[in-house]
Design an enzyme around this catalytic site. Structure first.
Site, PDB file in Angstrom:
ATOM      1  N   HIS A 126       5.765   4.664  12.408  1.00  9.36           N
ATOM      2  CA  HIS A 126       5.656   4.573  10.937  1.00  9.36           C
ATOM      3  C   HIS A 126       6.597   5.639  10.379  1.00  9.36           C
ATOM      4  CE1 HIS A 126       3.121   4.143   7.120  1.00  9.36           C
ATOM      5  NE2 HIS A 126       3.711   5.306   6.912  1.00  9.36           N
ATOM      6  N   CYS A 179       4.500   9.452  -0.114  1.00  8.13           N
ATOM      7  CA  CYS A 179       3.082   9.835  -0.152  1.00  8.13           C
ATOM      8  C   CYS A 179       2.910  10.867  -1.244  1.00  8.13           C
ATOM      9  CB  CYS A 179       2.647  10.395   1.195  1.00  8.13           C
ATOM     10  SG  CYS A 179       0.965  11.061   1.148  1.00  8.13           S
ATOM     11  N   ARG A 189       0.839  -1.208   0.000  1.00  2.52           N
ATOM     12  CA  ARG A 189       0.000   0.000   0.000  1.00  2.52           C
ATOM     13  C   ARG A 189       0.878   1.265   0.000  1.00  2.52           C
ATOM     14  NH1 ARG A 189      -0.466   4.765   2.538  1.00  2.52           N
ATOM     15  NH2 ARG A 189       0.051   3.720   4.480  1.00  2.52           N
ATOM     16  N   ASP A 190       1.555   1.523   1.090  1.00  2.00           N
ATOM     17  CA  ASP A 190       2.326   2.769   1.179  1.00  2.00           C
ATOM     18  C   ASP A 190       3.456   2.751   0.160  1.00  2.00           C
ATOM     19  OD1 ASP A 190       2.994   5.261   2.079  1.00  2.00           O
ATOM     20  OD2 ASP A 190       3.476   4.660   4.124  1.00  2.00           O
ATOM     21  N   HIS A 238       9.195   7.195   7.707  1.00  2.00           N
ATOM     22  CA  HIS A 238       9.805   7.242   6.377  1.00  2.00           C
ATOM     23  C   HIS A 238      11.285   7.574   6.555  1.00  2.00           C
ATOM     24  CE1 HIS A 238       6.164   6.936   3.723  1.00  2.00           C
ATOM     25  NE2 HIS A 238       5.605   7.095   4.908  1.00  2.00           N
TER      26      HIS A 238
HETATM   27  P1  HMG Z   1     -13.081  14.916  -1.515  1.00  2.00           P
HETATM   28  O1  HMG Z   1     -12.877  15.460  -2.870  1.00  2.00           O
HETATM   29  O2  HMG Z   1     -13.110  15.878  -0.389  1.00  2.00           O
HETATM   30  O3  HMG Z   1     -14.363  13.986  -1.362  1.00  2.00           O
HETATM   31  O4  HMG Z   1     -11.949  13.813  -1.251  1.00  2.00           O
HETATM   32  P2  HMG Z   1     -15.744  13.918  -2.039  1.00  2.00           P
HETATM   33  O5  HMG Z   1     -16.589  13.118  -1.106  1.00  2.00           O
HETATM   34  O6  HMG Z   1     -16.191  15.298  -2.471  1.00  2.00           O
HETATM   35  O7  HMG Z   1     -15.483  13.026  -3.356  1.00  2.00           O
HETATM   36  C1  HMG Z   1     -14.751  13.480  -4.462  1.00  2.00           C
HETATM   37  C2  HMG Z   1     -14.707  12.378  -5.508  1.00  2.00           C
HETATM   38  O8  HMG Z   1     -14.041  11.240  -4.981  1.00  2.00           O
HETATM   39  C3  HMG Z   1     -16.080  11.893  -5.936  1.00  2.00           C
HETATM   40  O9  HMG Z   1     -15.968  11.440  -7.273  1.00  2.00           O
HETATM   41  C4  HMG Z   1     -16.311  10.705  -5.056  1.00  2.00           C
HETATM   42  O10 HMG Z   1     -17.196   9.766  -5.604  1.00  2.00           O
HETATM   43  C5  HMG Z   1     -14.918  10.111  -4.974  1.00  2.00           C
HETATM   44  P3  HMG Z   1     -16.382  12.363  -8.524  1.00  2.00           P
HETATM   45  O11 HMG Z   1     -17.793  12.745  -8.238  1.00  2.00           O
HETATM   46  O12 HMG Z   1     -15.444  13.545  -8.494  1.00  2.00           O
HETATM   47  O13 HMG Z   1     -16.179  11.481  -9.685  1.00  2.00           O
HETATM   48  N1  HMG Z   1     -14.676   9.368  -3.748  1.00  2.00           N
HETATM   49  C6  HMG Z   1     -14.221   8.121  -3.711  1.00  2.00           C
HETATM   50  N2  HMG Z   1     -13.890   7.249  -4.688  1.00  2.00           N
HETATM   51  C7  HMG Z   1     -13.438   6.028  -4.280  1.00  2.00           C
HETATM   52  N3  HMG Z   1     -13.293   5.681  -3.001  1.00  2.00           N
HETATM   53  C8  HMG Z   1     -13.618   6.521  -2.002  1.00  2.00           C
HETATM   54  C9  HMG Z   1     -14.098   7.794  -2.345  1.00  2.00           C
HETATM   55  N4  HMG Z   1     -14.488   8.866  -1.628  1.00  2.00           N
HETATM   56  C10 HMG Z   1     -14.848   9.818  -2.485  1.00  2.00           C
HETATM   57  N5  HMG Z   1     -13.468   6.152  -0.736  1.00  2.00           N
HETATM   58  C11 HMG Z   1     -11.024  11.898  -0.183  1.00  2.00           C
HETATM   59  C12 HMG Z   1     -11.837  13.174  -0.018  1.00  2.00           C
HETATM   60  C13 HMG Z   1     -10.628  11.420   1.205  1.00  2.00           C
HETATM   61  C14 HMG Z   1     -11.892  10.849  -0.865  1.00  2.00           C
HETATM   62  C15 HMG Z   1      -9.801  12.215  -1.049  1.00  2.00           C
HETATM   63  O14 HMG Z   1      -9.148  13.324  -0.527  1.00  2.00           O
HETATM   64  C16 HMG Z   1      -8.852  11.060  -1.132  1.00  2.00           C
HETATM   65  O15 HMG Z   1      -9.148  10.031  -1.727  1.00  2.00           O
HETATM   66  N6  HMG Z   1      -7.653  11.196  -0.525  1.00  2.00           N
HETATM   67  C17 HMG Z   1      -6.734  10.081  -0.469  1.00  2.00           C
HETATM   68  C18 HMG Z   1      -5.368  10.545  -0.133  1.00  2.00           C
HETATM   69  C19 HMG Z   1      -4.479   9.350   0.051  1.00  2.00           C
HETATM   70  O16 HMG Z   1      -4.860   8.220  -0.191  1.00  2.00           O
HETATM   71  N7  HMG Z   1      -3.237   9.626   0.471  1.00  2.00           N
HETATM   72  C20 HMG Z   1      -2.265   8.591   0.685  1.00  2.00           C
HETATM   73  C21 HMG Z   1      -2.574   7.740   1.868  1.00  2.00           C
HETATM   74  S1  HMG Z   1      -2.183   8.515   3.410  1.00  2.00           S
HETATM   75  C22 HMG Z   1      -0.490   8.210   3.635  1.00  2.00           C
HETATM   76  O17 HMG Z   1       0.151   7.701   2.756  1.00  2.00           O
HETATM   77  C23 HMG Z   1       0.117   8.533   4.978  1.00  2.00           C
HETATM   78  C24 HMG Z   1       0.384   7.273   5.810  1.00  2.00           C
HETATM   79  O18 HMG Z   1       1.233   6.381   5.117  1.00  2.00           O
HETATM   80  C25 HMG Z   1       1.006   7.668   7.148  1.00  2.00           C
HETATM   81  C26 HMG Z   1       2.226   8.595   6.969  1.00  2.00           C
HETATM   82  O19 HMG Z   1       3.205   8.219   6.303  1.00  2.00           O
HETATM   83  O20 HMG Z   1       2.174   9.698   7.536  1.00  2.00           O
HETATM   84  C27 HMG Z   1      -0.932   6.524   6.127  1.00  2.00           C
HETATM   85 MG    MG Z   2       3.388   6.490   5.066  1.00  2.00          MG
END
Ligand code: HMG
Ligand code: MG
Length: 292
Positions: free
Chosen positions: A205, A238, A13-14, A207
């Site tokens: 966690h 990320c 995933r990450d 990096h």
């Molecule tokens: P948004 O734009 O505020 O949400 O995004 P929305 O509800 O207005 O939806 C926008 C669009 O996304 C819509 O589609 C929804 O249907 C779709 P459109 O109408 O534009 O075609 N949508 C989805 N599609 C699939 N699955 C879903 C979903 N939800 C909405 N669950 C949202 C909010 C959270 C969805 C968006 O900002 C997002 O997907 N962000 C993901 C960011 C991400 O994945 N980042 C990486 C992971 S975190 C990380 O790596 C850190 C970590 O490793 C720890 C660390 O290292 O610190 C964990």
């Molecule tokens: Mg991470």
């Protein structure tokens, strides 16, 4: 045998979420299947987020459907909202994770919400996970530095970690998202967080951008943490944290823990094979440009 310390494998995933090439689902499945034989108890393999935000995770349901599940291994998925939770449930994820940030800038960039808004969004996910009997983990990003807001106060980390634990997260994983933390800063952060959440419910966690992740793990061990997230081959980053390098490499963590006398229960030959696979996947690609 030494005391057990768990490595939570997050490479599929990450590690892979940031890769520029569209990695075929079959390659991801092959990596997970290799990792499944290595002795991990938990492997993060999926992320049910918007495919517009993180295109690489679009095949998450197919990955969960295609892997050969090994009994005793929990296959985990990120679920930022109810839509993600429902998709994860349908795909038979064994556990889910909500992910917040200790800094406002990263919260906004990563999940398009303030910290308060994100916690409100997580509440129904927590409720649904409890009702479905699905274990839920929590992440706090930017526990030391934020790529947008700069240094982050330990108290801010403690607040979000406590909120996630109160919501029902069985464990809260503390992310040094951009890998700039020093052992001194991690120690100060943990001193504050451990006042709010016991060390047994925390994971590190880290990096490895600044090449201090292993030292940060050592100070975390001294604070009582016994779970560390890592990615085989040091894959990762990320997409919303410019310049963030990979997670600390699983094989390097396993080696350091062994040198310190801890037991990870891992088959290091299989881990090495998975690391080769992960590196080969990365060599063909480079990482995705940051941005939506
Ligand atoms: P948004 O734009 O505020 O949400 O995004 P929305 O509800 O207005 O939806 C926008 C669009 O996304 C819509 O589609 C929804 O249907 C779709 P459109 O109408 O534009 O075609 N949508 C989805 N599609 C699939 N699955 C879903 C979903 N939800 C909405 N669950 C949202 C909010 C959270 C969805 C968006 O900002 C997002 O997907 N962000 C993901 C960011 C991400 O994945 N980042 C990486 C992971 S975190 C990380 O790596 C850190 C970590 O490793 C720890 C660390 O290292 O610190 C964990
Ligand atoms: Mg991470």
């Amino acid at each position: 045998m030494g005391e057990y310390v768990e490595i939570f494998e997050v490479g599929p995933r990450d590690g892979l979420q940031n890769e520029a090439r569209d990695i075929p689902v079959a390659e991801k499945i092959a990596l997970v299947d290799c990792l499944s034989g290595a002795g991990f108890r938990r492997i993060e393999v999926a992320s049910f987020v918007s495919p517009k935000w993180v295109p690489q995770m679009a095949g998450s349901a197919a990955v969960l459907a295609g892997i050969s599940r090994v009994p005793g291994v929990s296959y985990a998925a990120l679920t930022p909202n109810m839509r993600g939770f429902e998709d994860a449930l349908a795909a038979r994820a064994d556990e889910v994770a909500i992910f917040g940030s200790a800094s406002e800038g990263f919260s906004r960039a990563n999940i398009n919400a303030s910290i308060e808004e994100s916690l409100a969004r997580f509440a129904p996910v927590a409720e649904a996970a409890r009702a479905a009997g699905i274990p839920m983990r929590g992440y706090v990003s930017c526990v030391s530095d934020c790529p947008y807001d700069g240094p982050v106060a330990p108290e801010a980390v403690a607040r979000v970690a406590a909120a996630l634990a109160e919501m029902g997260c069985y464990e809260v994983s503390l992310g040094d998202t951009i890998g700039q933390a020093t052992p001194e800063r991690i120690d100060a952060m943990l001193a504050a967080v451990c006042e709010a959440v016991p060390a047994q419910k925390l994971a590190g966690h880290y990096h490895d951008t600044g090449r201090r992740a292993l030292d940060n793990i050592e100070v975390s061990l001294a604070r009582g943490l016994r779970v560390f997230d890592a990615a085989v081959g040091g894959l990762g980053g990320c997409p919303y944290a410019p310049g963030a390098a990979g997670n600390v490499a699983t094989e390097a963590v396993a080696e350091r823990l062994a040198a310190l006398g801890y037991d990870t229960g891992l088959d290091l030959g299989i881990v090495a094979r998975a690391a080769d696979m992960a590196r080969a996947m990365r060599l063909e690609t480079g990482t995705r440009e940051s941005g939506k």
